[in-house]
Scaffold this active site. Structure first.
Site, PDB file in Angstrom:
ATOM      1  N   LEU A  66      55.199  38.725  46.905  1.00 49.88           N
ATOM      2  CA  LEU A  66      54.155  39.737  46.760  1.00 49.88           C
ATOM      3  C   LEU A  66      54.347  40.886  47.743  1.00 49.88           C
ATOM      4  O   LEU A  66      53.560  41.831  47.741  1.00 49.88           O
ATOM      5  CB  LEU A  66      52.771  39.101  46.993  1.00 49.88           C
ATOM      6  N   TYR A 121      57.897  54.908  42.886  1.00 52.42           N
ATOM      7  CA  TYR A 121      57.412  53.531  43.029  1.00 52.42           C
ATOM      8  C   TYR A 121      57.887  52.693  41.843  1.00 52.42           C
ATOM      9  O   TYR A 121      58.393  51.574  42.012  1.00 52.42           O
ATOM     10  CB  TYR A 121      55.881  53.529  43.106  1.00 52.42           C
ATOM     11  N   LYS A 125      60.404  49.334  41.688  1.00 55.69           N
ATOM     12  CA  LYS A 125      59.994  48.081  41.056  1.00 55.69           C
ATOM     13  C   LYS A 125      60.978  47.681  39.956  1.00 55.69           C
ATOM     14  O   LYS A 125      61.305  46.499  39.790  1.00 55.69           O
ATOM     15  CB  LYS A 125      58.577  48.218  40.493  1.00 55.69           C
ATOM     16  N   ASN A 150      46.405  47.796  36.971  1.00 60.26           N
ATOM     17  CA  ASN A 150      45.537  48.059  38.114  1.00 60.26           C
ATOM     18  C   ASN A 150      44.758  46.792  38.462  1.00 60.26           C
ATOM     19  O   ASN A 150      44.132  46.170  37.599  1.00 60.26           O
ATOM     20  CB  ASN A 150      44.557  49.191  37.787  1.00 60.26           C
ATOM     21  N   PRO A 301      -5.343  26.805  48.135  1.00 63.20           N
ATOM     22  CA  PRO A 301      -5.947  25.504  47.825  1.00 63.20           C
ATOM     23  C   PRO A 301      -7.099  25.630  46.826  1.00 63.20           C
ATOM     24  O   PRO A 301      -7.964  26.500  46.950  1.00 63.20           O
ATOM     25  CB  PRO A 301      -6.438  25.004  49.187  1.00 63.20           C
ATOM     26  N   GLY A 302      -7.090  24.756  45.807  1.00 63.92           N
ATOM     27  CA  GLY A 302      -8.163  24.712  44.822  1.00 63.92           C
ATOM     28  C   GLY A 302      -8.124  25.790  43.764  1.00 63.92           C
ATOM     29  O   GLY A 302      -8.974  25.807  42.868  1.00 63.92           O
TER      30      GLY A 302
END
Length: 396
Positions: A66, A121, A125, A150, A301-302
């Protein structure tokens, strides 16, 4: 198995090595990876020495190459950094008569077609691809050549060679972006999909395509304008507590995960609106595009809450703290003119139990405690719409 990863500290390398380490350390226990054990990882990068490369090339059972140059100061460095290192790597493997499989990360720019014509580039490659093919023919070693489109995902460097990384970083951190042509389209590959394919290759199950190449799938074909629109929506999501489309495999899901990774650590949290009255509170946590909303309800509560029914909407109640009596009754009367019977569920946070609120049934939830709050997580299959509330008062 002993695996050599060159460019181990780069975007792809760091993601691959993280996954390999999870396998090595027994954190990823999926059965298909157990044949790799015991797993040893050799991480080669700019800080590594020639002696380390030599030793690792002698021992490796698989090589992921890589390493490479993406944005040098001078175009001539492309050939040196991409072709030159590949030559060194292969020469070292051959010196040790190591014919292990070797994977090469190339680029679609190596086609030198269309907008890639004349790319220095791409030329470097392409030269690397030819070098690897000749090495395979000469030694009989298995060579896997991938031309990446990409790439995007967590840990990708912004303002470098990925528009997606730059847009994610800038929008997440209130920085300006520049889009010269929103209609420009990109072929995109998500890093997790790429790593999955690389692990498949390690197992000898790589995906082949025409021309002697391998490929990672799936890819998405998306315009810059679409990417920016999605990212701006992610940015606004905290204000309307929305969650984007997270359908498995969707581009939106992958991009949202990527976007989140660019948030500043000081910006990981955000406030919600709590609606309070004498009975307790009700706080919406999130809205989804097609899977409703999640809320937290606190009853004093309640206190009795609810006492209403819906034509189409349904809900799930989960008490996480306290004790409740949940009552439901089908609206209307039976053939004899009598009200339908009340169905009751007594639930508590110590024994997690979901109770469904059924369409056509009026329902309530009563905090039976006289001294403790009742906390309930509530899910509704749709986000509340004031223009069509589908909520009608009727005591159980």
């Amino acid at each position: 198995m002993k695996v050599l990863v060159t460019g181990a500290k780069g975007f792809v390398g760091s993601n691959l090595c993280a996954s390999l380490k999870n396998i090595r350390d027994g954190k990823d226990r999926r059965e298909r990876f157990q044949e790799l054990q015991p797993l040893e990882i050799f991480e080669y990068d700019l800080s590594s020495t020639p002696e380390e490369l030599d030793a690792w090339c002698a021992e490796a059972d698989f090589v992921f190459n890589l390493a490479g140059v993406n944005r040098p100061k001078d175009a001539s460095e492309f050939m040196e950094g991409n072709f030159g290192f590949a030559s060194t790597l292969l020469e070292t493997l051959e010196k040790h008569s190591n014919k292990c499989p070797v994977m090469l990360s190339s680029s679609v720019q190596a086609s030198l077609e269309g907008r890639f014509a004349g790319s220095e580039y791409g030329k470097s490659k392409l030269a690397g691809e030819q070098l690897f093919r000749e090495y395979s023919e000469r030694t009989g070693a298995k060579v896997l050549i991938y031309r990446f489109p990409n790439l995007y995902g967590k840990w990708c460097r912004p303002n470098y060679n990925s528009a997606v990384a730059t847009f994610c970083n800038n929008i997440a951190n209130d920085l300006p972006i520049t889009v010269n042509d929103p209609s420009t389209e990109l072929d995109l590959l998500y890093i997790d999909d790429l790593v999955d394919e690389m692990l498949n290759a390690l197992l000898g199950k790589e995906c082949h395509k025409e021309g002697g190449f391998c490929e990672a799938l799936p890819t998405d074909h998306v315009s810059l304008g679409q990417i920016v629109e999605l990212l701006n929506g992610f940015k606004a999501a905290r204000d309307d507590i929305s969650i984007p489309d997270v359908t498995e495999g969707s581009f939106s899901k992958k991009l949202y995960s990527t976007y989140l990774s660019y948030l500043d650590p000081s910006d990981f949290s955000y406030k919600l609106k709590k609606n309070e009255d004498a009975r307790g509170s009700f706080t919406e946590i999130l809205h989804t595009t097609d899977r409703g909303q999640v809320s937290v309800n606190v009853s004093k509560p309640g206190i009795t809450k609810g006492q209403h029914w819906h034509h189409t909407k349904w809900e799930k109640f989960l008490v996480v703290s306290g004790e409740a009596l949940i009552q439901l009754r089908r609206v209307g009367v039976d053939q004899e003119g009598n009200e339908y019977p009340v169905v009751e569920y007594r639930v508590c946070g110590d024994d997690p139990t979901v109770v469904e609120m059924i369409p056509g049934y009026t329902h309530n939830i009563i905090n039976v405690s006289q001294d403790s709050d009742l906390v309930t997580v509530m899910w509704a299959n749709e986000v509340f719409n004031p223009d069509r509330p589908d909520t009608f008062f009727e005591e159980v």
